[in-house]
Design a protein around this motif. Structure first.
Motif, mmCIF file in Angstrom:
data_model
loop_
_atom_site.group_PDB
_atom_site.id
_atom_site.type_symbol
_atom_site.label_atom_id
_atom_site.label_comp_id
_atom_site.label_asym_id
_atom_site.label_seq_id
_atom_site.Cartn_x
_atom_site.Cartn_y
_atom_site.Cartn_z
ATOM 1 N N ALA A 93 0.826 -1.441 -0.114
ATOM 2 C CA ALA A 93 0.463 -0.199 0.023
ATOM 3 C C ALA A 93 0.622 1.272 -0.177
ATOM 4 N N GLN A 94 2.335 1.005 0.622
ATOM 5 C CA GLN A 94 3.019 2.020 0.370
ATOM 6 C C GLN A 94 3.687 2.546 -1.290
ATOM 7 N N LEU A 95 2.963 2.021 -1.632
ATOM 8 C CA LEU A 95 3.444 2.271 -3.368
ATOM 9 C C LEU A 95 2.460 2.942 -3.804
ATOM 10 N N ALA A 96 1.012 3.060 -3.252
ATOM 11 C CA ALA A 96 -0.138 4.071 -4.104
ATOM 12 C C ALA A 96 0.555 5.130 -3.398
ATOM 13 N N PRO A 97 0.769 5.974 -2.758
ATOM 14 C CA PRO A 97 1.277 7.940 -2.810
ATOM 15 C C PRO A 97 2.443 7.504 -4.264
ATOM 16 N N LEU A 98 3.387 6.892 -4.411
ATOM 17 C CA LEU A 98 4.029 7.479 -5.162
ATOM 18 C C LEU A 98 3.599 6.733 -6.239
ATOM 19 N N ALA A 99 2.905 5.946 -6.680
ATOM 20 C CA ALA A 99 1.880 5.913 -8.342
ATOM 21 C C ALA A 99 1.117 7.220 -8.602
ATOM 22 N N PHE A 100 0.437 7.867 -7.371
ATOM 23 C CA PHE A 100 -0.108 9.488 -7.458
ATOM 24 C C PHE A 100 0.550 9.927 -7.997
ATOM 25 N N ALA A 101 2.028 9.680 -7.109
ATOM 26 C CA ALA A 101 2.901 11.286 -7.872
ATOM 27 C C ALA A 101 3.456 11.197 -8.251
ATOM 28 N N ILE A 152 -6.961 0.303 13.587
ATOM 29 C CA ILE A 152 -6.897 0.443 12.777
ATOM 30 C C ILE A 152 -5.927 0.276 12.251
ATOM 31 N N ARG A 153 -5.254 -1.007 11.283
ATOM 32 C CA ARG A 153 -4.701 -1.710 10.330
ATOM 33 C C ARG A 153 -3.720 -0.886 10.364
ATOM 34 N N ALA A 154 -1.937 -1.500 10.827
ATOM 35 C CA ALA A 154 -0.283 -0.525 10.245
ATOM 36 C C ALA A 154 -0.206 -0.199 9.025
ATOM 37 N N GLY A 155 -0.626 -0.422 8.158
ATOM 38 C CA GLY A 155 -0.782 0.087 6.729
ATOM 39 C C GLY A 155 -1.134 1.455 6.682
ATOM 40 N N ILE A 156 -1.705 2.510 7.039
ATOM 41 C CA ILE A 156 -2.942 3.149 7.506
ATOM 42 C C ILE A 156 -2.309 4.566 7.609
ATOM 43 N N TYR A 157 -1.690 3.624 8.827
ATOM 44 C CA TYR A 157 -0.313 4.472 9.358
ATOM 45 C C TYR A 157 0.573 5.243 8.608
ATOM 46 N N GLY A 158 1.537 3.897 7.967
ATOM 47 C CA GLY A 158 2.358 3.886 7.191
ATOM 48 C C GLY A 158 2.139 4.798 5.182
ATOM 49 N N VAL A 159 0.579 5.235 5.579
ATOM 50 C CA VAL A 159 0.757 5.681 3.933
ATOM 51 C C VAL A 159 0.617 7.516 4.767
ATOM 52 N N ALA A 160 -0.146 7.277 5.612
ATOM 53 C CA ALA A 160 -0.223 8.869 6.197
ATOM 54 C C ALA A 160 1.004 9.587 5.976
ATOM 55 N N ASN A 210 3.630 8.501 5.152
ATOM 56 C CA ASN A 210 4.602 8.668 3.491
ATOM 57 C C ASN A 210 3.649 10.187 3.028
ATOM 58 N N VAL A 211 2.499 9.911 2.818
ATOM 59 C CA VAL A 211 1.994 11.066 2.083
ATOM 60 C C VAL A 211 2.798 12.265 2.866
ATOM 61 N N ILE A 212 2.423 12.612 4.374
ATOM 62 C CA ILE A 212 3.123 14.256 4.406
ATOM 63 C C ILE A 212 4.480 14.016 4.268
ATOM 64 N N LEU A 213 5.145 13.110 4.655
ATOM 65 C CA LEU A 213 6.695 13.068 3.754
ATOM 66 C C LEU A 213 6.983 13.937 2.063
ATOM 67 N N LEU A 214 6.236 12.215 1.843
ATOM 68 C CA LEU A 214 6.419 13.166 0.217
ATOM 69 C C LEU A 214 5.277 14.689 -0.713
ATOM 70 N N VAL A 215 4.838 14.449 0.715
ATOM 71 C CA VAL A 215 4.238 16.390 0.375
ATOM 72 C C VAL A 215 5.143 17.025 0.825
ATOM 73 N N ALA A 216 5.917 16.609 1.815
ATOM 74 C CA ALA A 216 6.544 18.183 2.431
ATOM 75 C C ALA A 216 8.128 18.206 2.405
ATOM 76 N N VAL A 217 8.650 17.197 1.671
ATOM 77 C CA VAL A 217 9.843 16.727 1.478
ATOM 78 C C VAL A 217 10.333 17.309 -0.648
ATOM 79 N N SER A 218 9.270 16.818 -1.211
ATOM 80 C CA SER A 218 9.565 17.748 -2.750
ATOM 81 C C SER A 218 9.072 19.093 -2.696
ATOM 82 N N LEU A 219 8.236 19.380 -1.646
ATOM 83 C CA LEU A 219 7.883 20.833 -1.374
ATOM 84 C C LEU A 219 9.002 21.596 -1.448
#
Lengths: 103, 488
Positions: free
Chosen positions: B408-416, B453-461, B463-472
């Motif tokens: 599931a951690q690949l989802a933000p990567l695929a979206f980006a 709530i499953r661990a992967g959900i926290y991982g995705v959260a 993931n998205v925060i880091l992806l956006v913050a570091v990209s910007l």
């Protein structure tokens, strides 16, 4: 270059944007409908429908609905391409492909 | 003739047919890596449909699905729920992936992401994650095959021999024919599985209760908790909506991004073929309904079966059906195992060479050497998984828990990759690593899983925060390069 996130290609026609937008909304709704709180409202076993508990029937109906919505989109795209030639899908064309044939 | 001999003979007949189909199917592809991994990008609708369907439905679905319905009731519905929209993203980005694959020669998932972000490190990280997710999954499939043989021949064919027989066949046709062997055997196996699931799913409620409706009415009167979502947890207490909903969400996010499915987008003959496969996929998914019916049919008729995954073999060997039918059931269960195991074995070898060895250590690796290395790895990974299945199966089961959370951690990567031009290499890599780390920690410390709530959900959260913050916070990527990938 516009660097904002975008879901649909800017080369789509107005009609395409409406159709793809509606389909996207449908699938987001279908996704949410399988989870709390929507699924909780339909999470009981009664009444039985076609011999199945209602919650199982409910999920099966979403599955069948998803099939027909995507089938409808596929047929619509096919007819449009027959009429107007290949026109970019919702995500547009990759650079090697022909550009959108939007009308 | 002893019954177990008939069961064994029928099952061996199925294995011989699978082997023949697998060997014959690879004759027309080229001898290149593209031919072995992507079938020269020539697969039509029927084969692609069965690859997607049969690869997804594993021994876990065939034995575990009824086990969940039997022991946890409506909790098992989550497996149907995530399939309703799980493959839909393919309809929207699949054609673009396929076109980029043709243009740049990709045959694996990581090649695309690594190229978009110009980062061999992303390729290496994805390769490691893929193989860590694949090997335990493959071990589980082998174990399912060995187990089915052992139970249905009443111990005359031991676990080690059953697993070796089934996966010996898989190894030979994957080695020889690559993805074409996987595709055509999956077609045979998919037809077999669907026929068997629908046959048993309708037959068992009729035989044991007089029909599907009467079966559910009896369960409703004697065990009503089994029929109301979200069903029961592993300990028999009511499952939480948080756990049920997050299991669906994490599965939907990961479903279309498992690397061995994703790679199949490159195999499609054309865009319409790929879209048609996605459109018709729910007709495969709906076969989970008879799978559920099989499990529900055991609740009142065969109480107390443990582990619950044994309910289907228990029913089949207890209701007095002919040994030929038991043999067909055995073959069907093997089909479920092999149709997933072959895709995993093929993908593991491809990913190890294309995404790990080549980008990190030998960028100019010749095509012929690549294909040879992949074939050698098919044998090595198959042997390793077999050894784990015999000697260390239980210790690997824990790794499976990470599977969907990781993918599931690949989802933000695929979206980006496709939809956000501003995403940068640093953002993508830091998001991925943070997502994996959080998933592992939250999985290892269940008390952190608020409301279940499953661990992967926290991982995705994370993931998205880091992806956006570091990209910007980092310099934007080259416009011309990014324009090759994102929606224009």
């Amino acid at each position: 270059m516009d660097r904002r996130p975008r879901l649909l290609s800017s080369r789509l026609t107005r009609t395409q944007r409406r159709v793809y937008g509606a389909v996207t909304v449908f699938f987001i709704a279908a996704f949410l409908a399988t989870m709390w709180p929507v699924q909780a409202a339909f999470g009981g076993a009664l009444p039985f429908v076609l011999g199945l508990p209602f919650d199982l029937f409910y999920l099966s109906a979403i599955l069948v609905g998803s099939f027909f919505v995507l089938l409808g989109l596929f047929v619509w795209e096919g007819r449009r391409e027959e009429r107007e030639g290949p026109g970019g899908g919702p995500a547009g064309r990759a650079p090697d492909g022909p550009r959108s044939g939007g009308s | 003739m002893p019954e177990w001999v008939v069961v064994f003979a029928v099952t061996c007949g199925y294995l011989v047919i699978s082997l023949s189909v697998g060997l014959l199917s690879g004759r027309k592809t080229s001898s290149s890596t593209e031919g072995w991994v992507a079938g020269d990008r020539s697969l039509g609708f029927v084969v692609l449909y069965f690859i997607m369907g049969a690869s997804i439905f594993s021994a876990f679905a065939f034995l575990g699905g009824p086990g969940w319905a039997y022991s946890r009731g409506a909790a098992a519905f989550y497996i149907i729920a995530y399939g309703t929209v799980g493959l839909v993203p393919w309809y929207f980005f699949g054609p673009r992936v396929a076109r980029l694959g043709r243009r740049f020669g990709y045959v694996t998932q990581a090649e695309l992401f690594a190229h978009r972000f110009e980062s061999p490190a992303i390729s290496g990280v994805l390769a490691v994650i893929s193989i860590v997710a694949f090997v335990p999954y493959l071990v589980l499939q082998m174990s399912g095959a060995g187990y089915v043989f052992e139970v249905l021949t009443r111990g005359h064919v031991p676990f080690w021999m059953g697993a070796a027989l089934a996966y010996g066949v898989v190894l030979v046709y994957v080695f020889r024919s690559g993805v074409m062997g996987v595709g055509w055997t999956n077609t045979l196996q998919g037809i077999f599985m669907m026929g068997l699931a629908w046959g048993l799913g309708l037959y068992l409620p009729h035989k044991l209760y007089g029909g599907v409706g009467p079966m559910f009415e009896r369960i409703m009167s004697e065990a009503p908790r089994m029929l109301s979502a979200p069903g029961l947890g592993p300990d028999g207490s009511p499952w939480s909506w948080g756990a049920y909903s997050s299991a669906i969400a994490i599965s939907v996010l990961g479903f279309s991004l498992w690397p061995h499915y994703f790679m199949k987008m490159y195999t499609a003959r054309d865009e319409r073929t790929l879209k048609r496969t996605v459109v018709w996929y729910p007709t495969f998914q709906i076969f989970l309904i008879p799978i559920m019916l099989i499990g529900f049919s055991g609740i009142l008729a065969f109480p107390g079966v443990k582990p619950a995954d044994e309910i289907l073999p228990t029913i089949v060997t207890s209701i007095g059906i002919s040994p030929v039918m038991v043999g067909l059931f055995c073959a069907g269960a093997l089909a479920a195992s092999m149709s997933t195991g072959d895709a995993l074995l093929h993908a593991s070898a491809s990913v190890a060479v294309k995404d790990f060895w080549r980008p990190l250590f030998q960028p100019d690796m010749p095509d012929r050497a690549e294909r040879t290395a992949m074939r050698v790895l098919v044998v090595l990974i198959g042997g390793l998984a077999y050894a784990f299945a015999l000697f260390a199966r239980k210790s690997l089961v824990a790794l499976l828990l990470f599977g969907y959370g990781f993918i599931a951690q690949l989802a933000p990567l695929a979206f980006a990759t496709f939809f956000w031009p501003r995403a940068t290499k640093a953002g993508a890599l830091s998001g991925l690593l943070a997502g994996f780390a959080v998933t592992v920690v939250w999985d290892l410390v269940p008390s952190l899983q608020w409301l279940g709530i499953r661990a992967g959900i926290y991982g995705v959260a994370a993931n998205v925060i880091l992806l956006v913050a570091v990209s910007l916070a980092t310099a934007p990527p080259d416009e011309a390069h990014v324009a090759e990938f994102v929606v224009g």
